[in-house]
Motif scaffolding. Structure first.
Motif, short mmCIF file in Angstrom:
data_model
loop_
_atom_site.label_atom_id
_atom_site.label_comp_id
_atom_site.label_asym_id
_atom_site.label_seq_id
_atom_site.Cartn_x
_atom_site.Cartn_y
_atom_site.Cartn_z
N LEU A 24 1.57 -1.36 0.01
CA LEU A 24 -0.14 0.13 0.14
C LEU A 24 0.58 1.36 -0.32
O LEU A 24 1.84 0.88 0.96
N ARG A 25 0.88 1.58 -1.47
CA ARG A 25 2.07 2.87 -1.22
C ARG A 25 0.77 4.53 0.05
O ARG A 25 -0.03 4.80 -0.39
N VAL A 26 2.51 5.10 0.80
CA VAL A 26 2.31 5.65 1.61
C VAL A 26 2.59 7.11 1.06
O VAL A 26 3.70 6.90 0.39
N PRO A 27 2.42 8.63 0.35
CA PRO A 27 0.69 8.71 0.96
C PRO A 27 -0.09 8.62 -0.06
O PRO A 27 -1.46 9.21 0.04
N GLU A 28 0.32 7.92 -1.33
CA GLU A 28 -0.68 7.78 -2.58
C GLU A 28 -1.17 7.15 -2.03
O GLU A 28 -3.10 7.41 -2.79
N GLU A 29 -1.95 6.28 -1.21
CA GLU A 29 -3.38 4.80 -1.27
C GLU A 29 -3.22 5.14 0.09
O GLU A 29 -4.73 5.03 0.77
N MET A 30 -2.69 6.26 0.90
CA MET A 30 -3.07 5.82 2.65
C MET A 30 -1.76 7.36 3.04
O MET A 30 -0.64 7.08 3.35
N SER A 31 -2.18 8.35 4.08
CA SER A 31 -1.69 8.83 4.80
C SER A 31 -1.80 8.51 5.89
O SER A 31 -2.63 8.03 6.61
N VAL A 32 -0.39 8.69 6.78
CA VAL A 32 -0.19 8.72 8.25
C VAL A 32 0.75 9.76 8.80
O VAL A 32 1.23 10.63 7.96
N ILE A 33 -0.57 9.92 9.81
CA ILE A 33 0.44 11.75 11.37
C ILE A 33 0.80 10.99 12.29
O ILE A 33 0.29 9.83 12.58
N GLY A 34 2.04 11.02 12.80
CA GLY A 34 2.65 10.66 13.77
C GLY A 34 2.12 11.76 14.54
O GLY A 34 1.38 12.64 14.02
N TYR A 35 2.69 11.64 16.41
CA TYR A 35 2.45 13.20 16.51
C TYR A 35 4.45 12.68 17.77
O TYR A 35 4.45 11.63 17.94
N ASP A 36 4.60 13.79 17.69
CA ASP A 36 5.92 14.21 19.28
C ASP A 36 7.51 14.88 17.88
O ASP A 36 7.15 15.52 18.58
N ASP A 37 7.36 14.29 17.21
CA ASP A 37 8.28 14.99 16.36
C ASP A 37 9.40 14.70 16.31
O ASP A 37 10.70 15.27 16.72
N THR A 38 9.65 13.17 16.92
CA THR A 38 11.55 12.58 17.60
C THR A 38 12.01 13.25 16.29
O THR A 38 11.93 13.04 15.23
N GLU A 39 13.73 12.45 16.65
CA GLU A 39 14.46 12.74 16.00
C GLU A 39 14.71 12.35 14.85
O GLU A 39 14.79 12.54 13.28
N ASP A 40 14.11 11.08 14.92
CA ASP A 40 14.05 10.05 13.67
C ASP A 40 13.25 9.94 12.79
O ASP A 40 13.23 9.95 11.54
N SER A 41 12.44 11.06 13.06
CA SER A 41 10.55 10.73 12.19
C SER A 41 11.38 11.63 10.67
O SER A 41 10.81 11.52 10.08
N ALA A 42 12.02 12.38 10.59
CA ALA A 42 12.44 13.12 9.43
C ALA A 42 12.89 12.10 8.50
O ALA A 42 13.06 12.37 7.36
N CYS A 43 13.81 10.86 9.28
CA CYS A 43 14.51 9.87 8.19
C CYS A 43 13.35 9.09 8.19
O CYS A 43 14.31 7.24 7.54
N PHE A 44 12.25 8.57 8.58
CA PHE A 44 11.82 7.35 7.75
C PHE A 44 11.06 7.51 6.67
O PHE A 44 11.37 8.21 6.07
N ILE A 45 11.06 6.64 6.07
CA ILE A 45 10.51 5.96 4.20
C ILE A 45 9.05 6.03 4.57
O ILE A 45 7.94 4.84 4.32
N PRO A 46 8.60 6.71 3.70
CA PRO A 46 8.76 8.42 3.59
C PRO A 46 9.20 9.16 4.69
O PRO A 46 8.08 9.16 5.76
N PRO A 47 9.93 10.17 5.00
CA PRO A 47 9.91 11.22 6.01
C PRO A 47 7.95 11.76 6.79
O PRO A 47 7.14 11.92 5.84
#
Ligand code: IPT
Length: 270
Positions: free
Chosen positions: A201-224
């Motif tokens: 399932l492609r993110v974000p084309e088929e599924m959008s995801v929003i996290g919570y915290d903005d910890t330091e690693d979050s900009a390096c997730f795939i996708p950011p």
């Protein structure tokens, strides 16, 4: 001056970044920090941590352990005259605390998804024994109701990335139609991204995801990761300053200090 910091499991990213921020701010001001970590949730473990800090003759305590109002008041009473500042409590607590605005954070996430046209939004909460997890969950539900929406699905994790992965697998197995998911922290969002990726399932084309915290690693997730930022450095500075004023000043108003949060838009929402 010596600050005692009683803190929840430091293997979680948010508490470890909060501890680092407090330690570094205290260091700049030549204060000592002694840390006591609790492994289990609950009042008893918290009291044990507090007692071990008090026996080390701290001048004040910062408590970053999720506590219900009654329990926090018992902890405060157990500290005798030593000032205590709470960081993981409800805004209703009638004792000194600094927290990030949980309702604003929940609102920002829902508003962002709704403005992008999402209607079928799943929720992945933290452990409901934790007050901040419950407040985020309530905030999401209130804001969805504001748009005449209800959660497409509700899942409960335990803050860990593995629980985020497992709960998202359950969501996928249930075949509940949804185009977006609000996740109560970035670590569970990391697990969710793995589950979506494995399901093709492609993110974000088929599924959008929003996290919570903005910890330091979050900009390096795939996708950011798009997420709600709680600025832990600001919390570190504010809590050291506030504890010092509790130690040195007799009257401390207002009891409740609420820090703002912000949406950080990266590449998991569309
Ligand atoms: C809260 C974090 O948002 C969450 O990711 C998790 O790490 C939790 O702490 C652990 O207790 S932040 C807290 C100050 C409400």
């Amino acid at each position: 001056q010596t600050i005692g910091l009683a803190i929840t499991n430091l293997s979680l990213h948010a508490p470890s970044q909060i501890a680092a921020a407090i330690k570094s701010r205290a260091g700049e001001q030549q204060f000592n920090v002694v840390i006591s970590m609790v492994e289990k949730p609950g009042l008893e473990a918290c009291k044990a941590a507090i007692n071990s800090l008090l026996s080390q003759r701290v001048d004040g305590l910062i408590v970053n352990i999720p506590l219900e109002d009654e329990d926090a008041l018992m902890v405060q009473a157990a500290c005798g005259g030593v000032p205590v500042l709470f960081l993981d409590v409800s805004p209703t607590l009638p004792a000194p605390h600094i927290i990030f605005d949980p309702f604003a954070g929940a609102r920002l996430g829902v508003d962002h998804l709704v403005s992008q046209g999402h209607r079928d939004i799943a929720l992945l909460t933290g452990p409901l024994a934790s007050v901040s997890a419950r407040l985020r969950f309530e905030g999401w539900q209130q804001q969805l109701a504001h748009y005449q929406l209800r959660a497409a699905a509700v899942l409960h994790g335990d803050w860990s990335s593995l629980s985020g992965y497992e709960q998202t697998l359950r969501l996928l197995q249930s075949k509940t139609p949804s185009t977006a998911i609000l996740v109560a922290n970035d670590q569970m969002a990391l697990g969710a991204l793995r589950a979506f990726s494995e399901a093709g399932l492609r993110v974000p084309e088929e599924m959008s995801v929003i996290g919570y915290d903005d910890t330091e690693d979050s900009a390096c997730f795939i996708p950011p990761l798009t997420t709600i930022k709680q600025d832990f450095k600001v919390l570190g500075r504010a809590s050291v300053a506030r504890l010092m004023s509790l130690i040195h000043v007799e009257h401390d108003d207002p009891v409740s200090q609420i820090l703002p949060v912000a949406l950080v838009e990266r590449r998991t929402t569309l």
